[in-house]
Scaffold this active site. Structure first.
Site, PDB file in Angstrom:
ATOM      1  N   GLU A   3     -19.530   6.140 -11.961  1.00 14.87           N
ATOM      2  CA  GLU A   3     -18.136   6.290 -10.983  1.00 14.87           C
ATOM      3  C   GLU A   3     -17.512   7.280 -12.256  1.00 14.87           C
ATOM      4  OE1 GLU A   3     -16.176   3.426  -9.425  1.00 14.87           O
ATOM      5  OE2 GLU A   3     -14.483   3.906  -9.202  1.00 14.87           O
ATOM      6  N   ASP A  32     -14.305  -2.978 -12.382  1.00 19.81           N
ATOM      7  CA  ASP A  32     -14.395  -3.630 -10.725  1.00 19.81           C
ATOM      8  C   ASP A  32     -16.025  -4.053 -10.773  1.00 19.81           C
ATOM      9  OD1 ASP A  32     -11.662  -2.675 -10.793  1.00 19.81           O
ATOM     10  OD2 ASP A  32     -12.293  -0.849  -9.793  1.00 19.81           O
TER      11      ASP A  32
HETATM   12  C1  GLA Z   1      -9.464   0.852 -10.334  1.00 20.31           C
HETATM   13  C2  GLA Z   1     -10.378   1.131 -11.222  1.00 20.31           C
HETATM   14  C3  GLA Z   1     -10.211  -0.357 -12.127  1.00 20.31           C
HETATM   15  C4  GLA Z   1      -9.088  -0.303 -13.428  1.00 20.31           C
HETATM   16  C5  GLA Z   1      -8.120  -0.413 -11.888  1.00 20.31           C
HETATM   17  C6  GLA Z   1      -6.430  -0.713 -12.667  1.00 20.31           C
HETATM   18  O1  GLA Z   1      -8.852  -0.164 -10.093  1.00 20.31           O
HETATM   19  O2  GLA Z   1     -11.884   1.353 -11.202  1.00 20.31           O
HETATM   20  O3  GLA Z   1     -10.980   0.500 -13.483  1.00 20.31           O
HETATM   21  O4  GLA Z   1      -9.070   0.852 -13.955  1.00 20.31           O
HETATM   22  O5  GLA Z   1      -7.787   0.850 -11.659  1.00 20.31           O
HETATM   23  O6  GLA Z   1      -6.546  -2.062 -13.301  1.00 20.31           O
END
Ligand code: GLA
Length: 503
Positions: free
Chosen positions: A281, A293
């Protein structure tokens, strides 16, 4: 074996983005941290008795499933070796099918079905990974802090089989284009230079980026198997809404990682695959996100939230206990789309790094609530407010874990609300639709509510009495209509299993 998060060559090491990514994703030895001058927040974390974890490392993704034939690649009619750069992707004759054809169809059966139609053969297996909801702990992950997400039942599935050549061909229900790249091309496709778009269609940069990151992680030790030198057909289907803040990207990465790890026999565990997903990513897609995530998607479990220390990657299950408290988690998808590879997310991340540097901290994780008075003197107003959000949010995550354990889900409402206020006022990542969702849900009797995910759109969550779901839903819909917003999509979610092999 390397885990894929370190830059492997001089180019990557010289890339400031790559270096930063490496810093963030490299777990530090907790024993070393323990001997050092432990900041207050770490002491608070230790008081929760939550580290280190051995329970959620998880088996290699897919290990629990029946082993199917991994080497049965038969001749594939359409699979001549491909050496062109993949940006010239070929059109496939498949029609996207964003919704399942009937109620019995899951992402998994849909992916298998499309695989048969696309390749004329049976998949060797089907792997799936879920989206996630973050209960609390927003933008803390890339600050080495704490998060408390849970995996949801909406999943992305990958039906896959090895090929006889070196082509990786990815197809999905969310694009009518199949994208192909030879294993030998991956190094020239990735990483995507900062500020540019990926050399392949963005959706395909996720699975091909995972293939690239996974190969980088294991190649140093030599090819682990004959299968590692073979290409694959991979077909994806998903019921995780895209752009809703529910991490459709981690679900896509997790499904791809599970399939590649099993079919290439690379034997990585769930945390290693999470870090590979994050690297894809960050460096293939170009979104400077943290690891929350991917960790939630790989390691989530039924009925539980996952408390993650994003510095050490220690992860502990924390029972959510919503059902016991007579509550449900409502997702209010505002349908305002966000993208974390652009603008606001990167800007917030930069502000956090600036704030940490000005305070002489390795990361904002090392700044305690008690340090905020000093921070107010040292930092400009905007940077201070960004810092204050992270510092107080880390504390709120710890408080939420403790409150869930000691008093149950009904007691965390205030924490959710303060988290939302902090994101709205200090971090400034909310949008009017998210504020309206939170306010209307609360006015209709929700126990707590906040926006979830990266912000700038996406979804809010509300903790609601099971008996009040209809009332809160109607109230939010009405508030959106009165404000002239697009009608939101509202549904309940519950903590569900993380990534696994389905068939
Ligand atoms: C997105 C990113 C995560 C995190 C959230 C905010 O989902 O992928 O890594 O930083 O935003 O908490």
């Amino acid at each position: 074996m390397s885990d894929g998060s370190e830059p492997r060559d001089a180019t990557a090491a010289a890339d400031p983005r790559a270096a930063r990514v490496s810093d963030d994703s490299e777990p530090r030895d907790s024993a070393v941290a323990a001997e050092a001058n432990i900041p207050g927040i770490d002491r608070a974390r230790d008081d929760l008795g939550l580290r280190p974890s051995t329970t959620t490392n998880g088996p290699p993704a897919g290990a629990s499933a029946t082993d199917t034939d991994r080497t049965s690649g038969v001749a594939i009619g359409s699979a001549e070796p491909e050496t062109r750069r993949s940006r010239r992707s070929r059109s496939a004759s498949l029609t996207p099918n964003p919704t399942h054809e009937d109620d019995t169809m899951t992402a998994s059966t849909e992916a298998a079905d499309l695989f048969r139609r696309a390749t004329g053969r049976e998949p060797a297996g089907v792997w799936s990974a879920p989206g996630r909801v973050n209960l609390i702990g927003e933008h803390t992950d890339y600050n080495d802090g704490f998060v408390l997400p849970f995996a949801i039942s909406q999943r992305t599935a990958a039906a896959a089989a090895l090929r006889d050549d070196r082509v990786i061909r990815v197809t999905s229900t969310f694009s009518d284009e199949a994208v192909e790249a030879s294993i030998d091309e991956l190094e020239s496709l990735f990483p995507t230079p900062e500020g540019t778009t990926p050399a392949v269609a963005e959706w395909a940069a996720y699975p091909l980026g995972v293939a690239w990151a996974l190969r980088q992680a294991v190649a140093a030790d030599g090819a682990p198997s004959e299968a590692f030198e073979r290409g694959l057909d991979i077909v994806f289907a998903s019921d995780v809404p895209v752009g809703a803040g529910l991490s459709s990207s981690a679900a896509l990465e997790g499904a791809a990682a599970g399939a590649l790890n099993d079919l290439w026999s690379t034997g990585l565990d769930a945390k290693q695959l999470a870090r590979i997903g994050r690297r894809a990513e960050n460096e293939a897609v170009g979104a400077p996100t943290g690891v929350m995530d991917q960790m939630a998607s790989m390691l989530g479990a039924d009925d539980n939230a996952l408390f993650i220390d994003c510095r050490t990657l220690d992860a502990n299950l924390v029972p959510l206990g919503a059902a016991e408290a007579g509550l449900e988690v409502l997702v209010i998808d505002t349908l305002v789309k966000h993208a974390h590879s652009t603008g606001g997310y990167r800007d917030r991340r930069d502000a956090c790094e600036r704030g940490a540097a000005a305070l002489g901290a390795e990361a904002l994780r090392d700044v305690a609530v008690d340090d905020l008075a000093r921070a107010a003197e040292l930092l400009d107003d905007v940077t201070f407010r960004r810092v204050r959000h992270i510092v107080t949010e880390n504390q709120r995550v710890l408080d939420t874990v403790r409150t869930l354990r000691e008093h149950g889900a009904r007691a965390i409402g205030e924490l959710l609300l303060s988290s939302h206020a902090s994101m709205r006022d200090d971090f400034e990542i909310s949008v009017p639709e998210l504020d309206t969702a939170v306010e209307a849900a609360m006015a209709a009797g929700a126990v707590g509510a906040r926006m979830t995910g990266g912000g700038f759109g996406g979804a809010a969550i509300a903790l609601v009495d099971a008996a009040a779901i209809a009332r809160v839903t109607t109230a939010v819909e009405r508030a959106f209509a009165e404000a002239g917003f697009t009608a939101p999509r509202i549904f309940t979610v519950a903590p569900a299993a993380g990534a696994h092999r389905d068939a």
